[in-house]
Motif scaffolding. Structure first.
Motif, short mmCIF file in Angstrom:
data_model
loop_
_atom_site.label_atom_id
_atom_site.label_comp_id
_atom_site.label_asym_id
_atom_site.label_seq_id
_atom_site.Cartn_x
_atom_site.Cartn_y
_atom_site.Cartn_z
N UNK A 77 76.20 2.41 64.56
CA UNK A 77 76.55 1.37 63.59
C UNK A 77 78.07 1.23 63.67
N UNK A 78 78.56 0.11 64.20
CA UNK A 78 79.98 -0.03 64.49
C UNK A 78 80.51 -1.39 64.03
N UNK A 79 81.78 -1.40 63.63
CA UNK A 79 82.46 -2.66 63.30
C UNK A 79 83.00 -3.26 64.59
N UNK A 106 79.39 -8.57 57.79
CA UNK A 106 80.23 -9.34 58.71
C UNK A 106 80.75 -8.46 59.84
N UNK A 107 81.40 -9.08 60.80
CA UNK A 107 81.78 -8.41 62.05
C UNK A 107 82.72 -7.22 61.87
N UNK A 108 83.60 -7.28 60.86
CA UNK A 108 84.54 -6.15 60.70
C UNK A 108 84.10 -5.16 59.62
N UNK A 109 82.92 -5.37 59.05
CA UNK A 109 82.37 -4.43 58.09
C UNK A 109 82.97 -4.47 56.70
N UNK A 110 83.83 -5.43 56.44
CA UNK A 110 84.47 -5.51 55.11
C UNK A 110 83.57 -6.14 54.06
N UNK A 111 82.63 -6.95 54.50
CA UNK A 111 81.81 -7.70 53.56
C UNK A 111 80.33 -7.41 53.80
N UNK A 112 79.66 -6.88 52.79
CA UNK A 112 78.22 -6.64 52.83
C UNK A 112 77.62 -7.34 51.63
N UNK A 113 76.64 -8.17 51.85
CA UNK A 113 76.02 -8.90 50.74
C UNK A 113 74.51 -8.78 50.81
N UNK A 136 79.72 2.85 57.87
CA UNK A 136 79.76 2.94 59.33
C UNK A 136 79.95 4.37 59.82
N UNK A 137 80.54 5.22 59.02
CA UNK A 137 80.69 6.62 59.44
C UNK A 137 79.35 7.34 59.41
N UNK A 138 78.49 6.99 58.45
CA UNK A 138 77.17 7.62 58.34
C UNK A 138 76.08 6.81 59.05
#
Length: 193
Positions: A77-79, A106-113, A136-138
């Motif tokens: 699981x990566x940004x 979103x692509x950089x992992x800042x936004x999860x909805x 993303x770390x887990x």
């Protein structure tokens, strides 16, 4: 008199845990295969092995007296890899209702909805307390749904699908409950505990 009151209170407190609701019931599906698929043509799919942000390792659904928790664990699981990461869970309830929970990252992992929809035609629902979080770390994506948004069913069954998308390249998908790209089977019933 005080000793009698203390003994009665101690007896009441001792029995309270027995009156508490049972622990939450859970379903955990482990996916040991590397079975990500990409669409080809109108109805076909091509096997792709393991794809970042798509290949599920484990899916857990916890149905407790107050919430339903959905947790997807990815192999990787990566940004910055996918333009969009999607996780969709379809729910069937004991009172014959159907819901769809859509999670987008979103692509950089800042936004999860997350959003929840009702029925086959998917009408949007207001659901105060619906939360989604990506870690993303887990390698996990986690969603909490208040049971009131599902009308407090006695049990639920689910199907889940992970997808990722890269513009002008491809769309990939992984069915959480079995091999193949299509959702065919439902989980066993998961009671509210």
């Amino acid at each position: 008199m005080r000793i009698a009151a203390v003994l009665i209170l101690a007896g009441v407190l001792w029995t309270v845990p027995a009156l508490a609701p049972a622990s939450a019931e859970r379903d955990a599906t482990v996916d040991e295969t590397y079975d990500v698929w990409s669409p080809e043509g109108f109805n076909g799919f091509t096997p792709e092995g393991s794809v970042v942000n798509t290949d599920l390792r484990r899916t857990v659904v916890i149905h407790s007296p107050h919430t339903v928790v959905l947790e997807a664990t990815y192999r990787r699981f990566r940004t910055g890899v996918s333009d969009e990461i999607r996780f969709t869970v379809y729910l069937r309830t004991s009172d014959r209702r159907r819901f769809a929970v859509h999670v987008f990252v979103d692509w950089d992992g800042r936004y999860t909805s997350a959003s929840i929809w009702r029925g086959i035609n998917e009408l949007p629902l207001e659901c105060s307390g619906l939360r989604a979080r990506s870690d993303f770390e887990a390698n996990t994506l986690r969603v909490k749904i208040p049971r009131g948004c599902l009308r407090r069913p006695r049990w639920i069954r689910y199907q889940a699908l992970a997808e990722s998308y890269v513009e002008d390249e491809n769309l990939w998908r992984d069915n959480a409950l079995g091999p193949g790209p299509r959702l065919k089977t439902w989980s066993e019933r998961i009671a509210s505990g």
